[in-house]
Design a protein around this motif. Structure first.
Motif, PDB file in Angstrom:
ATOM      1  N   ALA A 164      -0.083  -5.903 -31.902  1.00 46.26           N
ATOM      2  CA  ALA A 164      -0.259  -5.359 -33.252  1.00 46.26           C
ATOM      3  C   ALA A 164      -1.727  -5.049 -33.542  1.00 46.26           C
ATOM      4  CB  ALA A 164       0.290  -6.347 -34.285  1.00 46.26           C
ATOM      5  N   ILE A 165      -2.620  -5.912 -33.078  1.00 46.34           N
ATOM      6  CA  ILE A 165      -4.053  -5.658 -33.265  1.00 46.34           C
ATOM      7  C   ILE A 165      -4.453  -4.365 -32.565  1.00 46.34           C
ATOM      8  CG2 ILE A 165      -6.365  -6.480 -32.674  1.00 46.34           C
ATOM      9  CD1 ILE A 165      -5.279  -9.350 -33.021  1.00 46.34           C
ATOM     10  N   ALA A 166      -3.980  -4.196 -31.325  1.00 49.07           N
ATOM     11  CA  ALA A 166      -4.300  -2.978 -30.573  1.00 49.07           C
ATOM     12  C   ALA A 166      -3.761  -1.737 -31.269  1.00 49.07           C
ATOM     13  CB  ALA A 166      -3.724  -3.079 -29.158  1.00 49.07           C
ATOM     14  N   LEU A 167      -2.521  -1.803 -31.749  1.00 48.71           N
ATOM     15  CA  LEU A 167      -1.913  -0.653 -32.416  1.00 48.71           C
ATOM     16  C   LEU A 167      -2.644  -0.318 -33.711  1.00 48.71           C
ATOM     17  CD1 LEU A 167       1.899  -1.369 -31.891  1.00 48.71           C
ATOM     18  CD2 LEU A 167       0.361   0.063 -30.541  1.00 48.71           C
ATOM     19  N   TYR A 168      -3.158  -1.338 -34.384  1.00 48.11           N
ATOM     20  CA  TYR A 168      -3.942  -1.113 -35.601  1.00 48.11           C
ATOM     21  C   TYR A 168      -5.250  -0.399 -35.263  1.00 48.11           C
ATOM     22  CZ  TYR A 168      -6.807  -2.297 -39.696  1.00 48.11           C
ATOM     23  OH  TYR A 168      -7.638  -2.253 -40.797  1.00 48.11           O
ATOM     24  N   LEU A 169      -5.920  -0.846 -34.205  1.00 44.93           N
ATOM     25  CA  LEU A 169      -7.165  -0.207 -33.791  1.00 44.93           C
ATOM     26  C   LEU A 169      -6.924   1.227 -33.314  1.00 44.93           C
ATOM     27  CD1 LEU A 169      -8.931  -3.109 -31.833  1.00 44.93           C
ATOM     28  CD2 LEU A 169      -9.331  -2.372 -34.183  1.00 44.93           C
ATOM     29  N   GLN A 170      -5.746   1.468 -32.747  1.00 40.34           N
ATOM     30  CA  GLN A 170      -5.412   2.810 -32.262  1.00 40.34           C
ATOM     31  C   GLN A 170      -4.935   3.745 -33.374  1.00 40.34           C
ATOM     32  OE1 GLN A 170      -2.904   1.208 -28.791  1.00 40.34           O
ATOM     33  NE2 GLN A 170      -3.757   3.085 -27.917  1.00 40.34           N
ATOM     34  N   GLY A 171      -4.745   3.197 -34.582  1.00 43.76           N
ATOM     35  CA  GLY A 171      -4.262   4.014 -35.688  1.00 43.76           C
ATOM     36  C   GLY A 171      -2.774   4.276 -35.635  1.00 43.76           C
ATOM     37  N   LEU A 172      -2.027   3.435 -34.898  1.00 47.76           N
ATOM     38  CA  LEU A 172      -0.588   3.641 -34.752  1.00 47.76           C
ATOM     39  C   LEU A 172       0.223   2.804 -35.733  1.00 47.76           C
ATOM     40  CD1 LEU A 172      -0.377   3.792 -30.848  1.00 47.76           C
ATOM     41  CD2 LEU A 172      -0.569   5.676 -32.485  1.00 47.76           C
ATOM     42  N   GLU A 237      -8.169   7.706 -37.363  1.00 49.23           N
ATOM     43  CA  GLU A 237      -7.839   8.614 -36.261  1.00 49.23           C
ATOM     44  C   GLU A 237      -7.045   7.850 -35.212  1.00 49.23           C
ATOM     45  OE1 GLU A 237     -11.145   9.427 -33.377  1.00 49.23           O
ATOM     46  OE2 GLU A 237     -12.359   8.650 -35.031  1.00 49.23           O
ATOM     47  N   LYS A 238      -6.255   8.580 -34.448  1.00 51.12           N
ATOM     48  CA  LYS A 238      -5.399   7.964 -33.442  1.00 51.12           C
ATOM     49  C   LYS A 238      -6.088   7.976 -32.090  1.00 51.12           C
ATOM     50  CE  LYS A 238      -0.879   8.652 -35.561  1.00 51.12           C
ATOM     51  NZ  LYS A 238      -1.409   8.867 -36.892  1.00 51.12           N
ATOM     52  N   LEU A 239      -6.034   6.835 -31.398  1.00 55.53           N
ATOM     53  CA  LEU A 239      -6.662   6.683 -30.088  1.00 55.53           C
ATOM     54  C   LEU A 239      -5.589   6.447 -29.030  1.00 55.53           C
ATOM     55  CD1 LEU A 239      -9.507   4.161 -31.042  1.00 55.53           C
ATOM     56  CD2 LEU A 239      -9.663   6.661 -30.998  1.00 55.53           C
ATOM     57  N   ASN A 240      -5.768   7.053 -27.848  1.00 50.86           N
ATOM     58  CA  ASN A 240      -4.881   6.713 -26.738  1.00 50.86           C
ATOM     59  C   ASN A 240      -5.394   5.448 -26.063  1.00 50.86           C
ATOM     60  OD1 ASN A 240      -6.957   7.451 -24.916  1.00 50.86           O
ATOM     61  ND2 ASN A 240      -6.253   9.590 -24.907  1.00 50.86           N
ATOM     62  N   ASP A 241      -4.688   4.969 -25.059  1.00 53.66           N
ATOM     63  CA  ASP A 241      -5.059   3.714 -24.412  1.00 53.66           C
ATOM     64  C   ASP A 241      -6.444   3.796 -23.773  1.00 53.66           C
ATOM     65  OD1 ASP A 241      -2.681   2.520 -25.125  1.00 53.66           O
ATOM     66  OD2 ASP A 241      -1.685   2.958 -23.227  1.00 53.66           O
TER      67      ASP A 241
END
Length: 254
Positions: A164-172, A237-241
């Protein structure tokens, strides 16, 4: 959408912020009982009961209905939008309520303690996003996870929180989704065990589980993501992996 729901092991409540219509559901012994309240119409509408594992909501984000046929008292209607899909709400109610019985805990086979999260989770999502796959696979295996040992449940909590933390940072996912997952983590932590050794073991197992998706996921990476999410504003903004990992790695050297 702003969070408009509350979840406990005994049920859930959703209140639509526009209509003020309320869906209140209790959960006991594997059976759901619900009622819809329309304050401006002075009406409470009881719903048909449904059982664990069933989902009566055809639309996962909006529950609505209206009277058909003539009524001298007028026509009722309701519309209740939810900021968290009903399917996920139901899964979390069942997860929180599944504490297991005394006999089940007393006579648990010794071999069950050797089972790890990877043995319970079915890896079947391939979205192109590492952490989307992780959180989706975990969500689809929630029932089996919560029927397993406390260590597996807590391992699930750590893995889900990291994703969830990663998805938040990725804007997802948005801030509400991020906060919800942190709250769920704390709830799992309270219902399992708070000792340092237990928590450390669960975190280690969570890292091992996530590394089966990509070995780049380390303890340091997860801790660094948590620090960034807590201390910095997340850009819109949305970030990929690859972009996410690049940003995290860059913080290691600064």
């Amino acid at each position: 959408m702003t969070k408009n729901y509350e979840i406990t092991k005994g049920g859930f409540t959703v209140k639509d912020t526009k209509t003020n219509h309320i869906l209140k559901v209790t959960y006991k012994s594997g059976v759901y009982q619900g009622v819809v309240t329309m304050p401006e119409q002075s009406i409470q509408l009881p719903l048909s009961d449904w059982k664990k594992g069933e989902n009566p909501f055809r639309n996962d984000t909006c529950f609505e209905g209206r009277q058909t046929g003539y009524s001298p008292q007028g026509y009722w209607w309701f519309r209740i939008n939810t900021s968290l899909p009903f399917s996920q709400i139901l899964a979390e109610v069942e997860a929180l309520s599944n504490t297991g019985g005394f006999l089940k805990k007393l006579f648990m086979p010794k071999t069950k303690n050797k089972v790890k999260l990877l043995d319970v989770v079915k890896k079947q999502n391939q979205t192109g996003y590492i952490f989307v796959d992780i959180i989706n696979d975990l969500g689809e295996s929630t029932e089996g996870i919560m029927a397993s040992s406390k260590l597996i449940q807590m391992t699930y909590g750590y893995a889900r929180r990291a994703a969830a933390i990663a998805l938040y940072l990725q804007g997802l996912i948005d801030k509400d989704g991020y906060d919800h997952n942190l709250s769920f983590f704390k709830a799992i932590q309270l219902k399992t065990e708070q000792s340092v050794d237990f928590q450390e073991q669960a975190f280690t197992h969570a890292i091992e589980f996530m590394q089966t998706y990509n070995p780049i996921i380390t303890r340091m990476l997860v801790k660094q993501m948590a620090m960034i999410a807590q201390d910095f504003e997340v850009p819109d903004e949305k970030l990929n992996d690859e972009e996410l990992m690049s940003i995290i790695m860059e913080t290691y050297t600064n």
